[in-house]
Design a protein around this motif. Structure first.
Motif, mmCIF file in Angstrom:
data_model
loop_
_atom_site.group_PDB
_atom_site.id
_atom_site.type_symbol
_atom_site.label_atom_id
_atom_site.label_comp_id
_atom_site.label_asym_id
_atom_site.label_seq_id
_atom_site.Cartn_x
_atom_site.Cartn_y
_atom_site.Cartn_z
ATOM 1 N N GLY A 37 -21.036 -80.545 -4.573
ATOM 2 C CA GLY A 37 -21.062 -81.990 -4.733
ATOM 3 C C GLY A 37 -19.700 -82.586 -4.467
ATOM 4 N N GLU A 38 -19.424 -83.724 -5.087
ATOM 5 C CA GLU A 38 -18.123 -84.363 -4.908
ATOM 6 C C GLU A 38 -17.681 -84.991 -6.215
ATOM 7 N N SER A 39 -16.369 -85.201 -6.320
ATOM 8 C CA SER A 39 -15.832 -85.819 -7.522
ATOM 9 C C SER A 39 -14.599 -86.638 -7.174
ATOM 10 N N THR A 40 -14.283 -87.576 -8.049
ATOM 11 C CA THR A 40 -13.113 -88.427 -7.885
ATOM 12 C C THR A 40 -12.406 -88.537 -9.225
ATOM 13 N N ILE A 41 -11.086 -88.394 -9.184
ATOM 14 C CA ILE A 41 -10.233 -88.629 -10.345
ATOM 15 C C ILE A 41 -9.338 -89.799 -9.979
ATOM 16 N N THR A 42 -9.334 -90.839 -10.803
ATOM 17 C CA THR A 42 -8.510 -92.019 -10.541
ATOM 18 C C THR A 42 -7.588 -92.270 -11.723
ATOM 19 N N ILE A 43 -6.307 -92.364 -11.435
ATOM 20 C CA ILE A 43 -5.315 -92.765 -12.417
ATOM 21 C C ILE A 43 -4.923 -94.194 -12.084
ATOM 22 N N ASP A 44 -5.194 -95.114 -12.993
ATOM 23 C CA ASP A 44 -4.776 -96.499 -12.829
ATOM 24 C C ASP A 44 -3.578 -96.705 -13.751
ATOM 25 N N ALA A 45 -2.386 -96.711 -13.155
ATOM 26 C CA ALA A 45 -1.163 -96.799 -13.958
ATOM 27 C C ALA A 45 -1.058 -98.139 -14.677
ATOM 28 N N ASP A 46 -1.558 -99.203 -14.072
ATOM 29 C CA ASP A 46 -1.487 -100.523 -14.702
ATOM 30 C C ASP A 46 -2.386 -100.605 -15.935
ATOM 31 N N ALA A 47 -3.575 -100.050 -15.845
ATOM 32 C CA ALA A 47 -4.520 -100.073 -16.965
ATOM 33 C C ALA A 47 -4.284 -98.932 -17.951
ATOM 34 N N ALA A 73 -9.954 -73.793 4.169
ATOM 35 C CA ALA A 73 -11.216 -73.229 3.702
ATOM 36 C C ALA A 73 -12.307 -74.203 4.138
ATOM 37 N N THR A 74 -13.406 -73.686 4.582
ATOM 38 C CA THR A 74 -14.445 -74.559 5.127
ATOM 39 C C THR A 74 -15.299 -75.215 4.056
ATOM 40 N N ASP A 75 -15.224 -74.743 2.820
ATOM 41 C CA ASP A 75 -16.158 -75.249 1.816
ATOM 42 C C ASP A 75 -15.570 -76.262 0.847
ATOM 43 N N ILE A 76 -14.339 -76.714 1.048
ATOM 44 C CA ILE A 76 -13.761 -77.687 0.133
ATOM 45 C C ILE A 76 -12.765 -78.582 0.866
ATOM 46 N N ARG A 77 -12.736 -79.847 0.456
ATOM 47 C CA ARG A 77 -11.770 -80.799 1.008
ATOM 48 C C ARG A 77 -11.247 -81.651 -0.135
ATOM 49 N N GLU A 78 -9.957 -81.873 -0.146
ATOM 50 C CA GLU A 78 -9.333 -82.720 -1.149
ATOM 51 C C GLU A 78 -8.544 -83.815 -0.440
ATOM 52 N N ARG A 107 -10.052 -92.127 -14.851
ATOM 53 C CA ARG A 107 -11.495 -92.273 -14.632
ATOM 54 C C ARG A 107 -11.949 -91.084 -13.800
ATOM 55 N N THR A 108 -13.014 -90.438 -14.234
ATOM 56 C CA THR A 108 -13.595 -89.342 -13.456
ATOM 57 C C THR A 108 -15.018 -89.729 -13.070
ATOM 58 N N TRP A 109 -15.372 -89.344 -11.884
ATOM 59 C CA TRP A 109 -16.705 -89.583 -11.344
ATOM 60 C C TRP A 109 -17.117 -88.291 -10.655
ATOM 61 N N ALA A 110 -18.295 -87.795 -10.942
ATOM 62 C CA ALA A 110 -18.766 -86.554 -10.316
ATOM 63 C C ALA A 110 -20.236 -86.671 -9.969
ATOM 64 N N SER A 111 -20.561 -86.300 -8.759
ATOM 65 C CA SER A 111 -21.942 -86.248 -8.304
ATOM 66 C C SER A 111 -22.219 -84.799 -7.917
ATOM 67 N N THR A 127 -12.553 -85.072 -4.131
ATOM 68 C CA THR A 127 -12.844 -83.696 -3.754
ATOM 69 C C THR A 127 -14.291 -83.595 -3.281
ATOM 70 N N PHE A 128 -14.471 -82.922 -2.160
ATOM 71 C CA PHE A 128 -15.799 -82.665 -1.607
ATOM 72 C C PHE A 128 -15.980 -81.158 -1.553
ATOM 73 N N GLY A 129 -17.133 -80.657 -1.973
ATOM 74 C CA GLY A 129 -17.400 -79.231 -1.906
ATOM 75 C C GLY A 129 -18.879 -78.968 -1.787
#
Length: 132
Positions: free
Chosen positions: A26-36, A85-90, A40-44, A21-23
């Motif tokens: 800032g931006e953030s990432t949510i990762t689901i690792d099905a094997d592990a 919307a111009t202020d967010i992208r997923e 995992r969340t990452w946010a800047s 997600t970009f806004g």
């Protein structure tokens, strides 16, 4: 589409989901690792000196539910135009070995986009809830 054609800068798990997600804040990432079995969340965030990173195990049932929602997004037929919307992208990536799916919305989530891709909106909402 083939995984190699996803053309993402994201590190994709072998089997799982990534929501980037970009806004304006800032931006953030949510990762689901099905094997592990991890989320995992990452946010800047704007004004913060370093990104916030958190990884935790999820129960197998929770992973299976999220993967099922993402798979539904992969196979759904659009029901109409998505909101813009111009202020967010997923960006939603779903990967299963060498196969993958990619959907970009401005945004995808149902709060902003009640039509267009309802299964994708449900998957995105579930990812945000799981990441809390």
């Amino acid at each position: 589409m083939p995984r190699a054609d996803l053309g993402t800068g994201e590190k994709l798990p072998r089997h799982g989901i990534v929501l980037h997600t970009f806004g304006m804040a800032g931006e953030s990432t949510i990762t689901i690792d099905a094997d592990a079995g991890t989320l995992r969340t990452w946010a800047s965030l704007m004004g913060k000196p370093r990104p916030r990173v958190r990884t935790r195990k999820l129960p197998a049932a929770a992973i299976a539910r999220l993967v099922a929602l993402a798979t539904a997004a992969w196979i759904e037929e659009p029901t109409g135009p998505m909101a813009v919307a111009t202020d967010i992208r997923e960006d939603l990536y779903v990967v299963d070995g060498d196969d993958g799916f990619f959907l970009q919305g401005h945004p995808i989530d149902a709060f902003h986009a009640p039509t267009g891709r309802p299964a994708a909106a449900r998957a995105v909402e579930a990812l945000y809830r799981a990441a809390r």
